[in-house]
Design a protein around this motif. Structure first.
Motif, PDB file in Angstrom:
ATOM      1  N   GLN A 113      45.378  40.004  38.873  1.00  0.00           N
ATOM      2  CA  GLN A 113      44.133  40.208  38.123  1.00  0.00           C
ATOM      3  C   GLN A 113      44.521  40.623  36.776  1.00  0.00           C
ATOM      4  OE1 GLN A 113      42.096  43.801  39.532  1.00  0.00           O
ATOM      5  NE2 GLN A 113      40.288  42.532  39.676  1.00  0.00           N
ATOM      6  N   LEU A 114      43.704  40.334  35.882  1.00  0.00           N
ATOM      7  CA  LEU A 114      43.814  40.741  34.572  1.00  0.00           C
ATOM      8  C   LEU A 114      42.670  41.675  34.234  1.00  0.00           C
ATOM      9  CD1 LEU A 114      45.266  40.234  31.741  1.00  0.00           C
ATOM     10  CD2 LEU A 114      43.407  38.623  31.187  1.00  0.00           C
ATOM     11  N   GLN A 115      42.938  42.896  33.722  1.00  0.00           N
ATOM     12  CA  GLN A 115      41.726  43.686  33.343  1.00  0.00           C
ATOM     13  C   GLN A 115      41.782  44.257  31.878  1.00  0.00           C
ATOM     14  OE1 GLN A 115      41.414  47.175  36.663  1.00  0.00           O
ATOM     15  NE2 GLN A 115      43.521  46.339  36.927  1.00  0.00           N
ATOM     16  N   LEU A 116      40.543  44.284  31.509  1.00  0.00           N
ATOM     17  CA  LEU A 116      40.690  44.522  29.961  1.00  0.00           C
ATOM     18  C   LEU A 116      39.832  45.867  29.877  1.00  0.00           C
ATOM     19  CD1 LEU A 116      39.502  40.895  28.816  1.00  0.00           C
ATOM     20  CD2 LEU A 116      41.721  41.879  28.695  1.00  0.00           C
ATOM     21  N   HIS A 117      40.202  46.817  29.062  1.00  0.00           N
ATOM     22  CA  HIS A 117      39.575  48.004  29.029  1.00  0.00           C
ATOM     23  C   HIS A 117      38.854  48.118  27.573  1.00  0.00           C
ATOM     24  CE1 HIS A 117      39.043  52.519  27.773  1.00  0.00           C
ATOM     25  NE2 HIS A 117      39.281  52.480  29.020  1.00  0.00           N
ATOM     26  N   GLY A 118      37.704  48.542  27.527  1.00  0.00           N
ATOM     27  CA  GLY A 118      36.724  48.520  26.412  1.00  0.00           C
ATOM     28  C   GLY A 118      35.685  49.688  26.420  1.00  0.00           C
ATOM     29  N   ARG A 126      37.027  42.273  34.299  1.00  0.00           N
ATOM     30  CA  ARG A 126      37.966  41.915  35.063  1.00  0.00           C
ATOM     31  C   ARG A 126      37.968  40.475  35.248  1.00  0.00           C
ATOM     32  NH1 ARG A 126      36.758  46.806  37.424  1.00  0.00           N
ATOM     33  NH2 ARG A 126      38.180  48.726  37.275  1.00  0.00           N
ATOM     34  N   TYR A 127      39.174  39.759  35.459  1.00  0.00           N
ATOM     35  CA  TYR A 127      39.094  38.465  36.084  1.00  0.00           C
ATOM     36  C   TYR A 127      40.224  38.382  37.276  1.00  0.00           C
ATOM     37  CZ  TYR A 127      36.841  37.449  31.792  1.00  0.00           C
ATOM     38  OH  TYR A 127      35.898  37.558  30.787  1.00  0.00           O
ATOM     39  N   HIS A 128      40.074  37.890  38.214  1.00  0.00           N
ATOM     40  CA  HIS A 128      41.219  37.695  39.230  1.00  0.00           C
ATOM     41  C   HIS A 128      41.060  36.282  39.710  1.00  0.00           C
ATOM     42  CE1 HIS A 128      37.569  38.513  41.859  1.00  0.00           C
ATOM     43  NE2 HIS A 128      38.022  37.784  42.808  1.00  0.00           N
ATOM     44  N   GLY A 129      42.412  35.981  40.260  1.00  0.00           N
ATOM     45  CA  GLY A 129      42.648  34.616  40.945  1.00  0.00           C
ATOM     46  C   GLY A 129      43.001  34.839  42.601  1.00  0.00           C
ATOM     47  N   GLY A 130      42.520  34.048  43.440  1.00  0.00           N
ATOM     48  CA  GLY A 130      42.750  34.321  44.780  1.00  0.00           C
ATOM     49  C   GLY A 130      41.760  35.539  45.067  1.00  0.00           C
TER      50      GLY A 130
END
Length: 199
Positions: A113-118, A126-130
């Protein structure tokens, strides 16, 4: 006389084209690419094990590795110094962007997962694979299976999350042995020069 005038105009057009190319480069901000040591310095939170990988990378000489050591298996900072990037529909200044491109790979486990705080919505980008292993939501699945080999994705941040100010980031390996990230950019236009689909 006419010949010299035509040559002058051609030179002027060339100069304008050159300046346009230089200006275009300012429409891209590098988040992660050949600067892993600097990124690790600001990832001051989380229980993952951050390291620079020189053997396993998408392109170039290095990538960020987050080793899974138990706990939350991630490293993050909600307020990276000097990060106040505006995510908008129509970027027009050097601090406004619409798209993010990132490359990642997963060693074992069920998800990454890649998470972006804002602001607003804190970690609500957030974006996730699987699988979404930690069930951290909202999160958009960009691939049904974990990226066992390097994959690159470009996302329309405005379309996905609407307008917000990006202030931080989390690299979340989630489970397995490790997660790897590389080639992370913010950009104004949909296309990013030199992005490849495979490492």
């Amino acid at each position: 006389m006419m010949k010299y005038r035509l040559c002058f105009l051609s030179s002027s057009m060339f100069l304008l084209m050159l300046l346009s190319c230089i200006a275009f480069s300012s429409d891209v901000v590098t988040i992660l690419d050949e600067n892993v040591d600097d990124v690790i310095k600001y990832l001051t939170n989380g229980q993952g094990k951050p390291a620079k990988s020189t053997n396993d990378k998408f392109k170039g000489n290095e990538a960020l590795k987050i080793g899974v050591e138990g706990g939350d298996s991630q490293n993050f900072n909600p307020n990276v110094p000097d990060w106040k990037f505006e995510i908008v529909e129509k970027p027009s200044t050097s601090n406004e962007f619409r798209y993010v491109t990132f490359a990642w790979r997963k060693d074992g486990g069920e998800g990454i997962q890649l998470q972006l705080h804002g602001n607003p919505d804190t970690w609500g980008h957030r974006y996730h694979g699987g699988a979404n292993v930690r069930n951290w939501n909202p999160s958009i699945q960009v691939s049904k299976k974990i990226p066992a080999k390097w994959e690159v994705h470009t996302r329309d941040l405005f379309k996905d999350w609407k307008k917000f100010q990006l202030t931080g980031i989390a690299f979340s390996a989630s489970d397995g042995k490790a997660g790897y990230w590389d080639h992370v950019y913010l950009h104004q236009g949909e296309s990013l020069v030199s992005v490849d689909s495979k490492g």
